[in-house]
Design a protein around this motif. Structure first.
Motif, PDB file in Angstrom:
ATOM      1  N   VAL A  61       0.909  -1.180  -0.019  1.00 44.19           N
ATOM      2  CA  VAL A  61      -0.288  -0.572  -0.082  1.00 44.19           C
ATOM      3  C   VAL A  61       1.089   1.173   0.088  1.00 44.19           C
ATOM      4  O   VAL A  61       0.808   2.274  -0.654  1.00 44.19           O
ATOM      5  N   SER A  62       2.372   1.027   0.726  1.00 41.46           N
ATOM      6  CA  SER A  62       3.461   2.534   0.826  1.00 41.46           C
ATOM      7  C   SER A  62       3.369   2.771  -0.099  1.00 41.46           C
ATOM      8  O   SER A  62       3.378   3.797  -0.929  1.00 41.46           O
ATOM      9  N   ASP A  63       3.625   1.663  -1.307  1.00 41.61           N
ATOM     10  CA  ASP A  63       4.468   1.355  -2.438  1.00 41.61           C
ATOM     11  C   ASP A  63       3.948   2.489  -3.236  1.00 41.61           C
ATOM     12  O   ASP A  63       3.786   2.875  -3.979  1.00 41.61           O
ATOM     13  N   PHE A  64       2.492   1.752  -3.350  1.00 40.91           N
ATOM     14  CA  PHE A  64       1.421   2.221  -4.457  1.00 40.91           C
ATOM     15  C   PHE A  64       1.156   3.584  -4.100  1.00 40.91           C
ATOM     16  O   PHE A  64       1.328   4.387  -4.781  1.00 40.91           O
ATOM     17  N   ILE A  65       1.256   4.226  -3.083  1.00 38.92           N
ATOM     18  CA  ILE A  65       0.702   5.695  -2.938  1.00 38.92           C
ATOM     19  C   ILE A  65       2.062   6.763  -3.027  1.00 38.92           C
ATOM     20  O   ILE A  65       1.211   7.563  -4.132  1.00 38.92           O
ATOM     21  N   SER A  66       3.148   5.797  -2.527  1.00 42.66           N
ATOM     22  CA  SER A  66       3.961   7.143  -3.053  1.00 42.66           C
ATOM     23  C   SER A  66       4.390   7.016  -4.457  1.00 42.66           C
ATOM     24  O   SER A  66       5.012   7.520  -4.333  1.00 42.66           O
ATOM     25  N   SER A  67       4.145   5.400  -5.205  1.00 38.60           N
ATOM     26  CA  SER A  67       4.707   5.365  -6.468  1.00 38.60           C
ATOM     27  C   SER A  67       3.460   6.801  -7.054  1.00 38.60           C
ATOM     28  O   SER A  67       3.935   7.349  -8.784  1.00 38.60           O
ATOM     29  N   THR A  68       2.326   6.714  -7.119  1.00 39.29           N
ATOM     30  CA  THR A  68       0.802   6.797  -7.971  1.00 39.29           C
ATOM     31  C   THR A  68       0.063   8.322  -7.208  1.00 39.29           C
ATOM     32  O   THR A  68       0.185   8.911  -8.422  1.00 39.29           O
ATOM     33  N   TRP A  69       0.043   7.613  -5.991  1.00 38.39           N
ATOM     34  CA  TRP A  69      -1.104   8.951  -5.462  1.00 38.39           C
ATOM     35  C   TRP A  69      -0.858  10.370  -4.996  1.00 38.39           C
ATOM     36  O   TRP A  69      -0.784  11.163  -5.185  1.00 38.39           O
ATOM     37  N   LYS A  70       0.461   9.943  -3.824  1.00 37.25           N
ATOM     38  CA  LYS A  70       1.050  11.016  -3.014  1.00 37.25           C
ATOM     39  C   LYS A  70       0.199  11.280  -1.973  1.00 37.25           C
ATOM     40  O   LYS A  70       0.585  12.435  -1.503  1.00 37.25           O
ATOM     41  N   LYS A  71      -1.399  11.230  -2.407  1.00 40.82           N
ATOM     42  CA  LYS A  71      -1.982  11.203  -1.079  1.00 40.82           C
ATOM     43  C   LYS A  71      -3.263  10.415  -0.883  1.00 40.82           C
ATOM     44  O   LYS A  71      -3.849  10.436  -2.061  1.00 40.82           O
ATOM     45  N   VAL A  72      -4.175  10.459  -0.074  1.00 40.49           N
ATOM     46  CA  VAL A  72      -5.129   9.947   0.807  1.00 40.49           C
ATOM     47  C   VAL A  72      -6.144  10.917   0.888  1.00 40.49           C
ATOM     48  O   VAL A  72      -5.999  11.398   1.977  1.00 40.49           O
ATOM     49  N   ASP A  73      -6.682  11.212   0.246  1.00 32.95           N
ATOM     50  CA  ASP A  73      -8.042  12.028   0.801  1.00 32.95           C
ATOM     51  C   ASP A  73      -9.377  10.887   1.975  1.00 32.95           C
ATOM     52  O   ASP A  73     -10.157  11.648   2.665  1.00 32.95           O
ATOM     53  N   VAL A  74      -9.428   9.431   1.308  1.00 31.81           N
ATOM     54  CA  VAL A  74      -9.946   8.965   2.454  1.00 31.81           C
ATOM     55  C   VAL A  74     -10.115   7.784   2.501  1.00 31.81           C
ATOM     56  O   VAL A  74      -9.452   6.756   1.812  1.00 31.81           O
ATOM     57  N   LEU A  75     -10.230   7.013   4.091  1.00 31.26           N
ATOM     58  CA  LEU A  75      -9.386   5.876   3.891  1.00 31.26           C
ATOM     59  C   LEU A  75     -10.384   5.069   4.753  1.00 31.26           C
ATOM     60  O   LEU A  75     -10.918   5.785   5.662  1.00 31.26           O
ATOM     61  N   ILE A  76     -10.943   4.072   4.278  1.00 34.35           N
ATOM     62  CA  ILE A  76     -12.634   3.185   4.825  1.00 34.35           C
ATOM     63  C   ILE A  76     -11.899   1.930   5.127  1.00 34.35           C
ATOM     64  O   ILE A  76     -11.617   1.152   4.060  1.00 34.35           O
ATOM     65  N   HIS A  77     -12.305   1.994   5.955  1.00 32.87           N
ATOM     66  CA  HIS A  77     -10.906   0.572   7.471  1.00 32.87           C
ATOM     67  C   HIS A  77     -12.713  -0.330   7.708  1.00 32.87           C
ATOM     68  O   HIS A  77     -13.754  -0.233   8.415  1.00 32.87           O
ATOM     69  N   ASN A  78     -12.941  -1.133   6.480  1.00 32.64           N
ATOM     70  CA  ASN A  78     -14.281  -2.347   6.679  1.00 32.64           C
ATOM     71  C   ASN A  78     -14.154  -3.703   6.585  1.00 32.64           C
ATOM     72  O   ASN A  78     -14.785  -4.066   6.836  1.00 32.64           O
ATOM     73  N   ALA A  79     -12.482  -3.757   7.039  1.00 32.59           N
ATOM     74  CA  ALA A  79     -12.246  -5.072   6.880  1.00 32.59           C
ATOM     75  C   ALA A  79     -12.765  -5.244   7.431  1.00 32.59           C
ATOM     76  O   ALA A  79     -12.261  -5.069   8.763  1.00 32.59           O
ATOM     77  N   GLY A  80     -12.976  -6.775   8.046  1.00 33.66           N
ATOM     78  CA  GLY A  80     -13.618  -7.250   9.457  1.00 33.66           C
ATOM     79  C   GLY A  80     -13.032  -9.404   9.169  1.00 33.66           C
ATOM     80  O   GLY A  80     -13.471  -9.945   8.125  1.00 33.66           O
TER      81      GLY A  80
END
Length: 225
Positions: A61-80
């Motif tokens: 996840v870290s690799d994806f954000i740093s290389s693609t998005w650079k920022k996150v607007d919304v994070l939804i912790h839905n997994a359970g």
């Protein structure tokens, strides 16, 4: 258009949410152990196979954000992870595994995303009415419901810690929703609301709820469970 991370997207509420955000033109990072084929072909959805109980996996996840998005607007912790078993029969490994997904997974993924969260970002954790003090409890859900109570307190603390940066943390404590996970745990039980209907509510809350709430727990349930 916003960058949205959603966990637990292989089925149920998370799956519906990924499709809804993508249809609205947002960029979605779908994080789940199993990747739903329906999400793969969507131009607005990127899929990562991640075991939330593994800190090593979260590096994806870290690799994806740093290389693609650079920022996150919304994070939804839905997994359970849900375990239905009498308390006396639950092994320490089973209890710990539920917490690894439901609590440590939430904490670790949030920590991974922190460098990319900004003023106006919204972190939404999906909890359960079973984690709310004074609500009806169900025998056999000691690991699950107690873990859902833990992330409530965690979110309240993070809201306080990061309010100066303008990052909002809120919790939605859901009642019974007609999902595959519910059916597996309680065969034959009919919940009053569908996964899509609940996704409709979470979709809007994730985009706008941080304007009105921070560090809050909203009970989203039309029935006692």
């Amino acid at each position: 258009m916003k960058n949205i991370i959603i966990t637990g997207t292989s089925r149920g509420i998370g799956h519906e949410l990924a499709l809804q955000f993508a249809a609205a033109g947002h960029q979605v990072l779908s994080v789940s152990r199993k990747i739903a084929p329906e999400l793969l072909g969507n131009k607005n959805i990127s899929c990562l196979s991640v075991d939330l109980s593994s800190e090593e996996d979260l590096q994806k996840v870290s690799d994806f954000i740093s290389s693609t998005w650079k920022k996150v607007d919304v994070l939804i912790h839905n997994a359970g992870s849900l375990l239905l078993k009498p308390f006396g029969e639950i092994s320490s490994e089973e209890f710990e595994q539920v917490y690894k997904v439901n609590v440590f997974g939430v904490a670790n993924l949030t920590r991974v995303c922190l460098p990319y969260l900004h003023k106006g970002s919204h972190v939404v954790t999906i909890s359960s009415m079973g984690g709310i003090q004074g609500s009806m409890k169900f025998a056999g859900l000691s690991a699950y419901s107690s873990s859902k109570g833990a992330v409530i307190t965690l979110s309240e603390l993070l809201a306080e810690e990061y309010k100066g940066q303008g990052i909002a943390f809120n919790v939605l404590a859901l009642g019974a929703v007609q999902t595959e996970m519910l059916q597996e745990a309680f065969p034959g039980y009919e919940a009053p609301i569908s996964a899509k209907e609940m996704a409709d509510y979470i979709f809007n809350f994730a985009l706008t709820g941080n304007k009105y709430y921070n560090g809050k727990v909203l009970q989203v349930s039309s029935t006692t469970p």
